[in-house]
Scaffold this motif. Structure first.
Motif, mmCIF file in Angstrom:
data_model
loop_
_atom_site.group_PDB
_atom_site.id
_atom_site.type_symbol
_atom_site.label_atom_id
_atom_site.label_comp_id
_atom_site.label_asym_id
_atom_site.label_seq_id
_atom_site.Cartn_x
_atom_site.Cartn_y
_atom_site.Cartn_z
ATOM 1 N N ASN A 1 -53.144 -53.711 34.454
ATOM 2 C CA ASN A 1 -53.219 -53.666 35.919
ATOM 3 C C ASN A 1 -53.958 -54.852 36.517
ATOM 4 O O ASN A 1 -54.257 -54.872 37.706
ATOM 5 C CB ASN A 1 -53.901 -52.371 36.361
ATOM 6 N N GLY A 2 -54.324 -55.811 35.679
ATOM 7 C CA GLY A 2 -54.918 -57.035 36.219
ATOM 8 C C GLY A 2 -56.433 -57.068 36.202
ATOM 9 O O GLY A 2 -57.040 -58.038 36.645
ATOM 10 N N SER A 3 -57.079 -55.995 35.705
ATOM 11 C CA SER A 3 -58.547 -55.967 35.712
ATOM 12 C C SER A 3 -59.122 -56.702 34.510
ATOM 13 O O SER A 3 -58.423 -56.989 33.538
ATOM 14 C CB SER A 3 -59.057 -54.525 35.675
ATOM 15 N N GLN B 1 -53.542 -64.272 38.402
ATOM 16 C CA GLN B 1 -54.622 -63.717 39.233
ATOM 17 C C GLN B 1 -55.765 -63.200 38.374
ATOM 18 O O GLN B 1 -56.939 -63.341 38.715
ATOM 19 C CB GLN B 1 -54.072 -62.568 40.092
ATOM 20 N N SER B 2 -55.425 -62.590 37.238
ATOM 21 C CA SER B 2 -56.477 -62.053 36.359
ATOM 22 C C SER B 2 -57.261 -63.193 35.729
ATOM 23 O O SER B 2 -58.485 -63.119 35.600
ATOM 24 C CB SER B 2 -55.877 -61.204 35.240
ATOM 25 N N TYR C 1 -62.592 -66.831 35.999
ATOM 26 C CA TYR C 1 -63.357 -67.996 36.473
ATOM 27 C C TYR C 1 -64.292 -67.588 37.616
ATOM 28 O O TYR C 1 -65.424 -68.064 37.696
ATOM 29 C CB TYR C 1 -62.421 -69.114 36.920
ATOM 30 N N ALA C 2 -63.784 -66.712 38.489
ATOM 31 C CA ALA C 2 -64.632 -66.259 39.601
ATOM 32 C C ALA C 2 -65.839 -65.495 39.053
ATOM 33 O O ALA C 2 -66.975 -65.720 39.475
ATOM 34 C CB ALA C 2 -63.821 -65.379 40.551
ATOM 35 N N ALA C 3 -65.602 -64.624 38.083
ATOM 36 C CA ALA C 3 -66.692 -63.802 37.544
ATOM 37 C C ALA C 3 -67.727 -64.654 36.813
ATOM 38 O O ALA C 3 -68.923 -64.404 36.906
ATOM 39 C CB ALA C 3 -66.120 -62.744 36.597
ATOM 40 N N ASP D 1 -56.082 -67.168 50.185
ATOM 41 C CA ASP D 1 -56.780 -66.399 49.149
ATOM 42 C C ASP D 1 -57.076 -67.363 47.990
ATOM 43 O O ASP D 1 -56.163 -67.858 47.333
ATOM 44 C CB ASP D 1 -55.850 -65.252 48.716
ATOM 45 N N LEU D 2 -58.351 -67.641 47.744
ATOM 46 C CA LEU D 2 -58.707 -68.669 46.759
ATOM 47 C C LEU D 2 -58.357 -68.257 45.335
ATOM 48 O O LEU D 2 -58.059 -69.090 44.482
ATOM 49 C CB LEU D 2 -60.199 -69.021 46.870
ATOM 50 N N GLN D 3 -58.395 -66.950 45.065
ATOM 51 C CA GLN D 3 -58.018 -66.500 43.719
ATOM 52 C C GLN D 3 -56.527 -66.747 43.472
ATOM 53 O O GLN D 3 -56.127 -67.210 42.415
ATOM 54 C CB GLN D 3 -58.365 -65.018 43.553
ATOM 55 N N GLU D 4 -55.719 -66.463 44.492
ATOM 56 C CA GLU D 4 -54.295 -66.738 44.388
ATOM 57 C C GLU D 4 -54.047 -68.244 44.244
ATOM 58 O O GLU D 4 -53.225 -68.699 43.435
ATOM 59 C CB GLU D 4 -53.558 -66.198 45.631
ATOM 60 N N ALA D 5 -54.806 -69.027 45.000
ATOM 61 C CA ALA D 5 -54.655 -70.486 44.938
ATOM 62 C C ALA D 5 -54.998 -71.003 43.541
ATOM 63 O O ALA D 5 -54.303 -71.857 42.994
ATOM 64 C CB ALA D 5 -55.542 -71.157 45.989
ATOM 65 N N ALA D 6 -56.066 -70.471 42.954
ATOM 66 C CA ALA D 6 -56.452 -70.891 41.603
ATOM 67 C C ALA D 6 -55.353 -70.539 40.611
ATOM 68 O O ALA D 6 -54.990 -71.337 39.739
ATOM 69 C CB ALA D 6 -57.767 -70.228 41.194
ATOM 70 N N ALA D 7 -54.821 -69.332 40.755
ATOM 71 C CA ALA D 7 -53.769 -68.883 39.835
ATOM 72 C C ALA D 7 -52.555 -69.807 39.898
ATOM 73 O O ALA D 7 -51.875 -70.012 38.907
ATOM 74 C CB ALA D 7 -53.364 -67.446 40.168
ATOM 75 N N ASN D 8 -52.285 -70.369 41.074
ATOM 76 C CA ASN D 8 -51.089 -71.201 41.253
ATOM 77 C C ASN D 8 -51.324 -72.690 41.026
ATOM 78 O O ASN D 8 -50.372 -73.474 40.959
ATOM 79 C CB ASN D 8 -50.535 -71.027 42.678
ATOM 80 N N LEU D 9 -52.588 -73.102 40.937
ATOM 81 C CA LEU D 9 -52.918 -74.532 41.009
ATOM 82 C C LEU D 9 -52.181 -75.395 39.984
ATOM 83 O O LEU D 9 -51.482 -76.346 40.340
ATOM 84 C CB LEU D 9 -54.435 -74.723 40.848
ATOM 85 N N PHE D 10 -52.334 -75.089 38.699
ATOM 86 C CA PHE D 10 -51.797 -76.001 37.689
ATOM 87 C C PHE D 10 -50.271 -75.977 37.645
ATOM 88 O O PHE D 10 -49.645 -77.009 37.469
ATOM 89 C CB PHE D 10 -52.396 -75.703 36.312
ATOM 90 N N SER D 11 -49.685 -74.799 37.819
ATOM 91 C CA SER D 11 -48.218 -74.805 37.805
ATOM 92 C C SER D 11 -47.685 -75.554 39.017
ATOM 93 O O SER D 11 -46.677 -76.259 38.925
ATOM 94 C CB SER D 11 -47.648 -73.388 37.699
ATOM 95 N N ALA D 12 -48.369 -75.438 40.156
ATOM 96 C CA ALA D 12 -47.930 -76.177 41.351
ATOM 97 C C ALA D 12 -48.029 -77.687 41.116
ATOM 98 O O ALA D 12 -47.116 -78.440 41.462
ATOM 99 C CB ALA D 12 -48.776 -75.768 42.553
#
Ligand code: TXA
Ligand code: MG
Length: 318
Positions: A20-22, A42-43, A48-50, A269-280
């Motif tokens: 579930n992403g936790s 996102q997970s 990285y956020a934690a 949403d910075l978490q979403e942005a981080a998740a997408n960064l390298f593939s983008a």
């Protein structure tokens, strides 16, 4: 949250949490790991956020056995020799990514190599088998603190996360990291397995990477880890975007842009942005014509934004 008794019921619950992403903390024979689904951007961003580290360090992918490892990485002769000799155990191998590897780019900070480990700890093994996919896990401590070797250590950093209790870890040191790449067999980090053990198994000499000026010179194989850089030129903090530039956007866009555009997170949403960064970045770089520039919109420097900006700055200066 108190630590969890690691019986089969709790392990199933933790596998579901991962699905579930936790985030879930689990013991390995080296140190406790802060685990996330390696295929969920996102997970991985949540790790990285934690950890509260202002940069994206590539993470180790944990899998249950060599077969699972070979589904995500390309193993040359030395890698196979080492894996067969020391897995499961306190050894991490850095190998090229397999072409069908489902691990998200953020997990390896955009690199085309992947650090893979098969832990021996029975609770780690049970969790990996229950989950059935690779689990990325850095040591379960907030950045700058010591690696945790029991639940009490973990709870100091992460009082609110589920922690599977495996008592005190046996090895107590992180895994030894060896690169098995085209350049040869590379000694990247000293850890739970000795240099002599490694040298007895491989036929090639171990290549040393000089310590660089990182805060953990011996521990952080920064040299190898910092290779990812796009070919296209990057311009950061752009408020006006020339129409001929590719665009890496952030937030709502109220203008039309004639060239290719990828939005890291329309909702900021910075978490979403981080998740997408390298593939983008990979995608835009692939689309860029010779001499074409990628304009990057401003990204706030708070939370994960700091790591995102750190990476973008390195990419722009490389
Ligand atoms: O024993 C361990 O290795 C523990 C347990 C939880 O498995 N994990 C651990 O992870 O120590 P962490 O994130 O604290 O350290 C991972 C190291 C970092 O120094 C990182 O730079 C390196 O692995 N690394 C990961 N991927 C890499 C890659 N593709 N190339 C070079 N180095 C890599
Ligand atoms: Mg660590």
């Amino acid at each position: 949250m108190p630590s969890l008794k690691a019986d089969s019921e709790q392990i199933e619950i933790c596998a579901d949490l991962l699905e579930n992403g936790s985030l879930v903390v689990f013991p390995t024979e080296t140190v406790y790991g802060l685990g996330a689904d390696a295929t969920n951007g996102q997970s991985v961003a949540a790790i990285y956020a934690a950890k509260q580290r202002p940069e994206f360090n590539p993470l180790i992918c944990h899998v249950a056995d060599l077969d699972a490892a070979m589904a995500i990485g390309d193993f040359n002769t030395s890698a196979l020799q080492l894996a067969k000799a020391f897995w499961p155990g306190p050894l991490t191998l850095v190998v090229p990514r397999h072409k069908d590897c489902p691990v998200v780019p953020l997990a390896s900070a955009g690199l085309d190599t992947l650090a893979i480990r098969v832990p021996a700890h029975p609770i780690a093994q049970a969790l990996l088998r229950a989950f059935g996919k690779p689990i990325v896990a850095p040591s379960a401590n907030i950045s700058g603190q010591l690696s945790p070797t029991n639940c009490q250590h973990v709870l100091k950093s992460f009082p609110d996360l589920p922690v599977l209790d495996g008592g005190t870890t046996q090895v107590g040191l992180e895994s030894t990291i060896i690169g098995c790449l085209e350049a040869g067999v590379i000694w990247l980090r000293a850890g739970g397995l000795s240099r002599q053990d490694i040298e007895q198994v491989i036929s090639d000499p171990l290549i040393e990477i000089e310590a660089d000026s990182d805060s953990e010179p011996r521990l952080a194989p920064g040299r190898l880890a910092r290779h990812y850089a796009p070919n296209a030129r990057l311009e950061l903090n752009c408020k006006t975007i020339p129409p001929e530039n590719l665009l890496l956007a952030f937030g709502a866009i109220d203008f039309s842009h004639p060239s290719a555009l990828i939005n890291l997170s329309p909702s900021e949403d910075l978490q979403e942005a981080a998740a997408n960064l390298f593939s983008a970045l990979h995608q835009l770089d692939g689309l860029a014509q010779a001499g074409q520039t990628i304009s990057v919109m401003p990204i706030p420097n708070s939370g994960l934004g700091e790591a995102i900006n750190d990476r973008l700055t390195r990419a722009a200066n490389s």
